[in-house]
Design a protein around this motif. Structure first.
Motif, mmCIF file in Angstrom:
data_model
loop_
_atom_site.group_PDB
_atom_site.id
_atom_site.type_symbol
_atom_site.label_atom_id
_atom_site.label_comp_id
_atom_site.label_asym_id
_atom_site.label_seq_id
_atom_site.Cartn_x
_atom_site.Cartn_y
_atom_site.Cartn_z
ATOM 1 N N TYR A 1 0.841 -1.197 0.000
ATOM 2 C CA TYR A 1 0.000 0.000 0.000
ATOM 3 C C TYR A 1 0.876 1.247 0.000
ATOM 4 O O TYR A 1 2.046 1.200 0.379
ATOM 5 N N CYS A 2 0.275 2.349 -0.396
ATOM 6 C CA CYS A 2 0.987 3.628 -0.405
ATOM 7 C C CYS A 2 0.074 4.706 0.167
ATOM 8 O O CYS A 2 -1.119 4.759 -0.170
ATOM 9 N N VAL A 3 0.639 5.537 1.029
ATOM 10 C CA VAL A 3 -0.059 6.710 1.546
ATOM 11 C C VAL A 3 0.734 7.936 1.110
ATOM 12 O O VAL A 3 1.906 8.078 1.447
ATOM 13 N N ILE A 4 0.090 8.791 0.342
ATOM 14 C CA ILE A 4 0.712 10.031 -0.107
ATOM 15 C C ILE A 4 0.179 11.163 0.762
ATOM 16 O O ILE A 4 -1.029 11.404 0.814
ATOM 17 N N MET A 5 1.077 11.826 1.448
ATOM 18 C CA MET A 5 0.675 12.926 2.328
ATOM 19 C C MET A 5 0.570 14.210 1.507
ATOM 20 O O MET A 5 1.570 14.709 0.991
ATOM 21 N N GLY A 6 -0.660 14.729 1.395
ATOM 22 C CA GLY A 6 -0.886 15.875 0.512
ATOM 23 C C GLY A 6 -1.703 16.982 1.137
ATOM 24 O O GLY A 6 -2.495 17.622 0.441
ATOM 25 N N GLY A 7 -1.500 17.237 2.425
ATOM 26 C CA GLY A 7 -2.326 18.238 3.096
ATOM 27 C C GLY A 7 -1.603 19.498 3.506
ATOM 28 O O GLY A 7 -2.197 20.386 4.121
ATOM 29 N N GLY A 8 -0.308 19.619 3.163
ATOM 30 C CA GLY A 8 0.465 20.777 3.591
ATOM 31 C C GLY A 8 0.167 22.028 2.790
ATOM 32 O O GLY A 8 -0.418 21.973 1.705
ATOM 33 N N ILE A 9 0.591 23.170 3.331
ATOM 34 C CA ILE A 9 0.352 24.462 2.670
ATOM 35 C C ILE A 9 1.517 24.858 1.776
ATOM 36 O O ILE A 9 1.340 25.566 0.778
ATOM 37 N N GLY A 10 2.732 24.402 2.106
ATOM 38 C CA GLY A 10 3.893 24.763 1.299
ATOM 39 C C GLY A 10 4.213 26.239 1.358
ATOM 40 O O GLY A 10 4.487 26.863 0.331
ATOM 41 N N SER A 11 4.198 26.810 2.561
ATOM 42 C CA SER A 11 4.323 28.271 2.688
ATOM 43 C C SER A 11 5.679 28.802 2.253
ATOM 44 O O SER A 11 5.815 29.986 1.941
ATOM 45 N N ARG A 12 6.702 27.945 2.204
ATOM 46 C CA ARG A 12 8.007 28.422 1.746
ATOM 47 C C ARG A 12 8.023 28.696 0.244
ATOM 48 O O ARG A 12 8.979 29.253 -0.282
ATOM 49 N N ALA B 1 8.926 36.556 -7.360
ATOM 50 C CA ALA B 1 7.776 35.685 -7.618
ATOM 51 C C ALA B 1 6.478 36.456 -7.404
ATOM 52 O O ALA B 1 6.288 37.082 -6.360
ATOM 53 N N GLU B 2 5.604 36.385 -8.396
ATOM 54 C CA GLU B 2 4.298 37.039 -8.300
ATOM 55 C C GLU B 2 3.208 36.028 -8.598
ATOM 56 O O GLU B 2 3.303 35.236 -9.540
ATOM 57 N N SER B 3 2.175 36.041 -7.788
ATOM 58 C CA SER B 3 1.013 35.204 -8.035
ATOM 59 C C SER B 3 -0.188 35.846 -7.361
ATOM 60 O O SER B 3 -0.106 36.248 -6.193
ATOM 61 N N GLY B 4 -1.282 35.945 -8.084
ATOM 62 C CA GLY B 4 -2.491 36.537 -7.507
ATOM 63 C C GLY B 4 -2.242 37.954 -7.039
ATOM 64 O O GLY B 4 -1.764 38.807 -7.792
ATOM 65 N N ASN B 5 -2.513 38.184 -5.774
ATOM 66 C CA ASN B 5 -2.437 39.545 -5.234
ATOM 67 C C ASN B 5 -1.145 39.821 -4.482
ATOM 68 O O ASN B 5 -1.074 40.756 -3.683
ATOM 69 N N ALA B 6 -0.099 39.016 -4.703
ATOM 70 C CA ALA B 6 1.137 39.191 -3.933
ATOM 71 C C ALA B 6 2.373 39.100 -4.819
ATOM 72 O O ALA B 6 2.434 38.311 -5.772
ATOM 73 N N LEU B 7 3.354 39.919 -4.486
ATOM 74 C CA LEU B 7 4.652 39.927 -5.152
ATOM 75 C C LEU B 7 5.733 39.768 -4.090
ATOM 76 O O LEU B 7 5.738 40.475 -3.079
ATOM 77 N N LEU B 8 6.654 38.843 -4.315
ATOM 78 C CA LEU B 8 7.772 38.602 -3.401
ATOM 79 C C LEU B 8 9.082 38.942 -4.101
ATOM 80 O O LEU B 8 9.330 38.475 -5.222
ATOM 81 N N ILE B 9 9.907 39.754 -3.465
ATOM 82 C CA ILE B 9 11.271 40.014 -3.908
ATOM 83 C C ILE B 9 12.162 39.769 -2.703
ATOM 84 O O ILE B 9 12.078 40.478 -1.700
ATOM 85 N N CYS B 10 13.004 38.744 -2.780
ATOM 86 C CA CYS B 10 13.710 38.266 -1.591
ATOM 87 C C CYS B 10 15.047 37.665 -2.001
ATOM 88 O O CYS B 10 15.147 37.007 -3.043
ATOM 89 N N ARG B 11 16.075 37.886 -1.204
ATOM 90 C CA ARG B 11 17.352 37.231 -1.455
ATOM 91 C C ARG B 11 17.202 35.718 -1.315
ATOM 92 O O ARG B 11 16.555 35.238 -0.380
ATOM 93 N N ASP C 1 17.959 34.241 1.972
ATOM 94 C CA ASP C 1 17.021 34.506 3.069
ATOM 95 C C ASP C 1 15.681 33.801 2.885
ATOM 96 O O ASP C 1 14.698 34.149 3.528
ATOM 97 N N GLU C 2 15.637 32.778 2.017
ATOM 98 C CA GLU C 2 14.347 32.166 1.700
ATOM 99 C C GLU C 2 13.719 31.455 2.895
ATOM 100 O O GLU C 2 12.515 31.240 2.923
ATOM 101 N N GLN C 3 14.515 31.102 3.907
ATOM 102 C CA GLN C 3 13.926 30.481 5.087
ATOM 103 C C GLN C 3 13.045 31.474 5.855
ATOM 104 O O GLN C 3 12.285 31.087 6.747
ATOM 105 N N SER C 4 13.148 32.766 5.511
ATOM 106 C CA SER C 4 12.329 33.793 6.162
ATOM 107 C C SER C 4 10.944 33.944 5.533
ATOM 108 O O SER C 4 10.112 34.696 6.048
ATOM 109 N N ILE C 5 10.696 33.245 4.428
ATOM 110 C CA ILE C 5 9.431 33.436 3.717
ATOM 111 C C ILE C 5 8.238 33.078 4.593
ATOM 112 O O ILE C 5 7.199 33.753 4.566
ATOM 113 N N LYS C 6 8.365 32.036 5.409
ATOM 114 C CA LYS C 6 7.271 31.694 6.325
ATOM 115 C C LYS C 6 6.935 32.869 7.229
ATOM 116 O O LYS C 6 5.761 33.143 7.506
#
Length: 358
Positions: A5-16, A325-335, A338-343
């Motif tokens: 059997y296989c269980v695929i965990m697919g409930g995260g938000i992926g905020s990074r 990175a831009e998507s929808g109503n948000a634009l991110l400009i980040c080094r 420093d990507e660990q700070s995105i959360k």
């Protein structure tokens, strides 16, 4: 085999991966690599090659049932294990374990995230097949350890012991994401591997581990064991799940158990957890720039990753090693460094402007 059997965990938000990955449609449902399939679809197709489709389950949040059925129409709704609230991976694994035990008390199970990239699928599937055979024959909790290719601070590490069973090394310790100096030490040592977050076990072995190491979880699930795979299951899960601890399977079980073994592996793996990981995998120009939608111009710029919606042009001048990175109503400009700070950026946006930017 029919009892794999296989269980695929697919409930995260992926905020990074914000702002591309949002609560309404997290990264596992996105085609980040531009191959015409989402990360979830790629993961399902991969396991479908060695596991019967009726034995594949998706554990997810109730928000994503419709999207999963849309992306994986082969699945029945009963193959979606709905978590009524987010409680990390240990309660998720407990739920899937009890459901599958009801179906097949001899089951061997692989548990895997929905957002990993595997470049050498044939080797990966050989490793999974070997691990399923291993846990069928041994009362062990198994995982795949990836031989590091660099000092990486974004991954957890596994330290192997000298004891072995065939090609499987006994696990000595798990270590969370280290700082750079410690990552360099791990990289130089032969016994350290990246923690892939992919787990393999027999259903009886993992149930025993829950009773030994997380009795506060197993006790709740035991009270309604006869309700699994019945119409009353969802109501029962809704009544107990919010009271389970918010803890990972790594902390709750794997770090405590003394029967954990690791198969050293190398199959072109990335957990694709960050923009930096995507930059590493994606095609780059002569100046090490990556453009997801191919609609950017660069001037005196290098080492950047740019992701903007279709139909938009992004002109970059004088930037080095940035995420745009831009998507929808948000634009991110980040080094990129420093990507660990995105959360934290997402949390600050929610605090200051409300959840419309989540």
């Amino acid at each position: 085999m029919s009892n794999n059997y296989c269980v695929i965990m697919g409930g995260g938000i992926g905020s990074r991966f914000w702002p591309f990955s949002r609560q309404s449609k997290p990264k596992q449902f996105l085609d980040l690599l531009g191959v015409g399939k989402s990360l979830l679809q790629m993961t399902y197709d991969r396991f479908r090659k060695i596991i019967p489709k009726e034995n594949i389950f998706i554990a997810t949040n109730q928000l994503y049932i419709e999207e999963i059925l849309k992306q994986l129409p082969e699945l029945s709704e009963s193959q979606i294990l709905v978590e009524p609230t987010r409680r990390n991976t240990a309660p998720c694994v407990a739920y899937s374990t009890y459901r599958i035990h009801t179906i097949d008390p001899e089951a061997n199970i692989v548990v895997a995230p929905s957002d990993h990239i595997i470049l050498q699928e044939d080797i990966f599937l050989e490793n999974i097949h070997a691990a399923l055979n291993f846990v069928r024959e041994n009362e062990a909790l198994a995982t795949l350890g990836i031989k590091p290719t660099r000092p990486e601070t974004g991954y957890g590490y596994i330290q192997s012991d000298v004891e072995e069973i065939g090609n499987f090394k006994k696990v000595k310790t798990f270590t969370e994401k280290p700082d750079l100096e410690l990552a360099k030490v791990f990289f130089a040592a032969d016994e350290f591997y990246w923690n892939s977050g992919i787990f393999i076990w027999n259903v009886r072995t993992i149930m025993k581990a829950f009773h030994e190491h997380m009795p506060e979880v197993s006790a709740r699930f035991d009270t309604g064991i006869e309700l699994f795979n019945t119409p009353q299951e969802s109501e029962f899960i809704a009544s107990i799940f919010p009271y389970c601890p918010n803890i990972s399977i790594d902390y709750g079980i794997m770090e405590k158990a003394d029967n954990v073994y690791m198969l050293p592996a190398q199959f072109g793996w990335s957990d694709l957890g960050t923009w930096g990981a995507l930059h590493e995998l994606a095609v780059k120009d002569d100046n090490n720039n990556t453009t997801l939608k191919k609609n950017a111009l660069y001037y005196e710029s290098e080492g950047n990753i740019v992701a903007v919606p279709e139909g938009k042009l992004c002109v970059i001048q004088g930037l080095k090693d940035y995420i745009v990175a831009e998507s929808g109503n948000a634009l991110l400009i980040c080094r990129r460094s420093d990507e660990q700070s995105i959360k934290q950026f997402v949390m600050d946006a929610n605090l200051n402007f409300g959840e419309e930017f989540n």
